[in-house]
Scaffold this active site. Structure first.
Site, PDB file in Angstrom:
ATOM      1  N   LYS A 169       7.843  13.291 -36.257  1.00  0.00           N
ATOM      2  CA  LYS A 169       7.700  11.852 -35.950  1.00  0.00           C
ATOM      3  C   LYS A 169       7.395  11.053 -37.223  1.00  0.00           C
ATOM      4  CE  LYS A 169       4.232  12.573 -33.105  1.00  0.00           C
ATOM      5  NZ  LYS A 169       4.060  14.065 -33.136  1.00  0.00           N
ATOM      6  N   ARG A 190       0.710   8.109 -25.533  1.00  0.00           N
ATOM      7  CA  ARG A 190       0.559   9.541 -25.303  1.00  0.00           C
ATOM      8  C   ARG A 190       0.018   9.849 -23.917  1.00  0.00           C
ATOM      9  NH1 ARG A 190      -0.271  10.820 -31.176  1.00  0.00           N
ATOM     10  NH2 ARG A 190      -0.511  13.021 -31.336  1.00  0.00           N
ATOM     11  N   ARG A 242       2.429  21.487 -44.392  1.00  0.00           N
ATOM     12  CA  ARG A 242       2.515  20.035 -44.606  1.00  0.00           C
ATOM     13  C   ARG A 242       1.444  19.522 -45.573  1.00  0.00           C
ATOM     14  NH1 ARG A 242       2.076  16.338 -39.494  1.00  0.00           N
ATOM     15  NH2 ARG A 242       0.201  17.577 -39.157  1.00  0.00           N
ATOM     16  N   ARG A 286      -4.323  17.637 -44.028  1.00  0.00           N
ATOM     17  CA  ARG A 286      -5.128  17.114 -42.914  1.00  0.00           C
ATOM     18  C   ARG A 286      -6.130  18.138 -42.396  1.00  0.00           C
ATOM     19  NH1 ARG A 286      -0.821  14.277 -38.935  1.00  0.00           N
ATOM     20  NH2 ARG A 286      -2.236  15.218 -37.433  1.00  0.00           N
ATOM     21  N   ARG A 336      -3.864  20.600 -29.889  1.00  0.00           N
ATOM     22  CA  ARG A 336      -2.992  19.411 -29.933  1.00  0.00           C
ATOM     23  C   ARG A 336      -1.731  19.643 -29.089  1.00  0.00           C
ATOM     24  NH1 ARG A 336      -2.821  19.136 -36.210  1.00  0.00           N
ATOM     25  NH2 ARG A 336      -1.037  17.760 -35.934  1.00  0.00           N
TER      26      ARG A 336
HETATM   27  P1  AP5 Z   1       5.660  15.466 -39.433  1.00  0.00           P
HETATM   28  O1  AP5 Z   1       6.753  14.477 -39.574  1.00  0.00           O
HETATM   29  O2  AP5 Z   1       4.421  15.247 -40.211  1.00  0.00           O
HETATM   30  O3  AP5 Z   1       5.339  15.718 -37.886  1.00  0.00           O
HETATM   31  P2  AP5 Z   1       4.666  14.752 -36.790  1.00  0.00           P
HETATM   32  O4  AP5 Z   1       5.540  14.802 -35.583  1.00  0.00           O
HETATM   33  O5  AP5 Z   1       4.354  13.424 -37.376  1.00  0.00           O
HETATM   34  O6  AP5 Z   1       3.387  15.626 -36.471  1.00  0.00           O
HETATM   35  P3  AP5 Z   1       1.851  15.226 -36.418  1.00  0.00           P
HETATM   36  O7  AP5 Z   1       1.107  16.492 -36.685  1.00  0.00           O
HETATM   37  O8  AP5 Z   1       1.541  14.050 -37.265  1.00  0.00           O
HETATM   38  O9  AP5 Z   1       1.726  14.852 -34.914  1.00  0.00           O
HETATM   39  P4  AP5 Z   1       0.464  14.743 -34.078  1.00  0.00           P
HETATM   40  O10 AP5 Z   1       0.987  14.069 -32.907  1.00  0.00           O
HETATM   41  O11 AP5 Z   1      -0.233  16.039 -33.856  1.00  0.00           O
HETATM   42  O12 AP5 Z   1      -0.569  13.943 -35.015  1.00  0.00           O
HETATM   43  P5  AP5 Z   1      -0.983  12.406 -35.085  1.00  0.00           P
HETATM   44  O13 AP5 Z   1      -1.297  12.072 -36.476  1.00  0.00           O
HETATM   45  O14 AP5 Z   1      -0.035  11.580 -34.361  1.00  0.00           O
HETATM   46  O15 AP5 Z   1       6.288  16.899 -39.800  1.00  0.00           O
HETATM   47  C1  AP5 Z   1       5.479  18.057 -39.925  1.00  0.00           C
HETATM   48  C2  AP5 Z   1       5.914  18.883 -41.151  1.00  0.00           C
HETATM   49  O16 AP5 Z   1       7.188  19.437 -40.910  1.00  0.00           O
HETATM   50  C3  AP5 Z   1       6.045  18.050 -42.425  1.00  0.00           C
HETATM   51  O17 AP5 Z   1       5.532  18.800 -43.511  1.00  0.00           O
HETATM   52  C4  AP5 Z   1       7.547  17.825 -42.579  1.00  0.00           C
HETATM   53  O18 AP5 Z   1       7.931  17.757 -43.937  1.00  0.00           O
HETATM   54  C5  AP5 Z   1       8.146  19.030 -41.877  1.00  0.00           C
HETATM   55  N1  AP5 Z   1       9.353  18.676 -41.133  1.00  0.00           N
HETATM   56  C6  AP5 Z   1       9.586  17.558 -40.392  1.00  0.00           C
HETATM   57  N2  AP5 Z   1      10.813  17.578 -39.840  1.00  0.00           N
HETATM   58  C7  AP5 Z   1      11.382  18.751 -40.232  1.00  0.00           C
HETATM   59  C8  AP5 Z   1      12.662  19.361 -39.990  1.00  0.00           C
HETATM   60  N3  AP5 Z   1      13.613  18.767 -39.238  1.00  0.00           N
HETATM   61  N4  AP5 Z   1      12.902  20.585 -40.547  1.00  0.00           N
HETATM   62  C9  AP5 Z   1      11.940  21.202 -41.325  1.00  0.00           C
HETATM   63  N5  AP5 Z   1      10.745  20.663 -41.605  1.00  0.00           N
HETATM   64  C10 AP5 Z   1      10.442  19.455 -41.064  1.00  0.00           C
HETATM   65  O19 AP5 Z   1      -2.363  12.440 -34.261  1.00  0.00           O
HETATM   66  C11 AP5 Z   1      -3.494  13.095 -34.798  1.00  0.00           C
HETATM   67  C12 AP5 Z   1      -4.671  12.961 -33.848  1.00  0.00           C
HETATM   68  O20 AP5 Z   1      -5.029  11.568 -33.704  1.00  0.00           O
HETATM   69  C13 AP5 Z   1      -4.418  13.441 -32.408  1.00  0.00           C
HETATM   70  O21 AP5 Z   1      -4.630  14.824 -32.285  1.00  0.00           O
HETATM   71  C14 AP5 Z   1      -5.448  12.594 -31.626  1.00  0.00           C
HETATM   72  O22 AP5 Z   1      -6.735  13.124 -31.782  1.00  0.00           O
HETATM   73  C15 AP5 Z   1      -5.397  11.251 -32.360  1.00  0.00           C
HETATM   74  N6  AP5 Z   1      -4.386  10.337 -31.781  1.00  0.00           N
HETATM   75  C16 AP5 Z   1      -3.278   9.838 -32.413  1.00  0.00           C
HETATM   76  N7  AP5 Z   1      -2.568   9.036 -31.597  1.00  0.00           N
HETATM   77  C17 AP5 Z   1      -3.241   9.010 -30.413  1.00  0.00           C
HETATM   78  C18 AP5 Z   1      -2.996   8.374 -29.161  1.00  0.00           C
HETATM   79  N8  AP5 Z   1      -1.895   7.599 -28.965  1.00  0.00           N
HETATM   80  N9  AP5 Z   1      -3.887   8.584 -28.166  1.00  0.00           N
HETATM   81  C19 AP5 Z   1      -4.986   9.341 -28.337  1.00  0.00           C
HETATM   82  N10 AP5 Z   1      -5.272   9.994 -29.495  1.00  0.00           N
HETATM   83  C20 AP5 Z   1      -4.407   9.826 -30.524  1.00  0.00           C
HETATM   84 MG    MG Z   2       2.567  12.371 -37.794  1.00  0.00          MG
END
Ligand code: AP5
Ligand code: MG
Ligand code: ZN
Length: 214
Positions: A13, A88, A127, A161, A172
């Site tokens: 994402k 979410r 990552r 992170r 997660r």
């Molecule tokens: P990356 O693009 O970083 O993946 P992502 O989908 O953004 O994954 P996240 O870990 O950020 O998602 P998340 O939902 O767990 O965390 P968030 O920050 O939203 O890609 C990952 C890696 O893979 C990278 O190194 C990239 O280079 C590589 N990659 C990408 N695409 C690839 C491909 N096609 N092929 C190979 N490699 C690839 O949330 C964190 C925390 O915040 C949550 O746990 C929660 O506590 C809180 N939070 C956030 N939003 C909310 C909400 N709406 N409601 C409640 N709590 C929330």
């Molecule tokens: Mg992300």
């Protein structure tokens, strides 16, 4: 244009949002990034969110919806929004509908990045990001052109992170399955959902998204 990017942790994402920002002049609204900034700054929201995020659980619906509302208010109404990691839960879907209506925005696409969960731990454990500008990298899949130097801003400091350890990643993923996948049928019945193969290479996923948005 207003789009939602959905997918489990590590689906891509954040990576794809950054590329869509470059290709389409849209703005990325990542609740995860906003919360991490709040934790770093030690704001009241950050103090509440820190432990919850470290466990891999979801922060309260009210907090994230307020963050999104404030961000939309701050940005111009002529700029498209990419919602990365929001909504979410069912309550967040309702909140977003209300927020978008108030800002005079329509939802154009809900895009699910379909991925194989086994690959996600490897993606997440490799990552890292630029400590200065936040650009995303990966030890194997997405290295900077010059080792140790950010492609975007030239900085030499990188960070990982605190919630990117195996136990937290498992929580997660459980949270995603239990609370986020159930919001898809509702969007489906509104004819908004498209699915993109998130297991393809980063470039191929971007190309598929570009096709969808053009
Ligand atoms: P990356 O693009 O970083 O993946 P992502 O989908 O953004 O994954 P996240 O870990 O950020 O998602 P998340 O939902 O767990 O965390 P968030 O920050 O939203 O890609 C990952 C890696 O893979 C990278 O190194 C990239 O280079 C590589 N990659 C990408 N695409 C690839 C491909 N096609 N092929 C190979 N490699 C690839 O949330 C964190 C925390 O915040 C949550 O746990 C929660 O506590 C809180 N939070 C956030 N939003 C909310 C909400 N709406 N409601 C409640 N709590 C929330
Ligand atoms: Mg992300
Ligand atoms: Zn940088």
């Amino acid at each position: 244009m207003n789009i939602i990017l959905l997918g489990p942790p590590g689906a891509g994402k954040g990576t794809q949002s950054q590329r869509l920002v470059e290709h389409h002049g849209m703005r990325q609204l990542s609740t995860g990034d906003m919360l991490r900034a709040a934790v770093k700054a030690g704001t009241p929201i950050g103090l509440k969110a820190k432990a919850v995020m470290e466990r891999g659980e979801l922060v309260s619906d009210a907090i994230v919806s307020e963050l999104i509302d404030a961000e939309l208010t701050a940005m111009g109404s002529d700029v498209g929004a990419i919602f990365d990691g929001y909504p979410r839960t069912a309550a967040q879907v309702e909140a977003l509908d209300e927020i978008l209506a108030r800002h005079g925005r329509d939802l154009d696409h809900v895009i699910e990045l379909e991925v194989d969960e086994d690959a996600l731990v490897e993606r997440i454990s490799g990552r890292y990001s630029c400590a200065n500008c936040g650009a995303n990298y990966h030890d194997v899949f997405n290295q900077p052109v010059r080792n140790g130097t950010c492609d975007k801003c030239g900085a030499h400091e990188f960070k990982r992170r605190p919630d990117d350890n195996e136990e937290t990643v498992r929580t997660r993923m459980r949270e995603y399955r239990a609370k986020t996948t159930p919001i898809l049928p509702g969007y489906e019945s509104r004819g908004l959902v498209s699915r993109v193969d998130g297991m393809a290479s980063i470039k191929e996923v971007t190309a598929a998204l570009d096709d969808l948005l053009n």
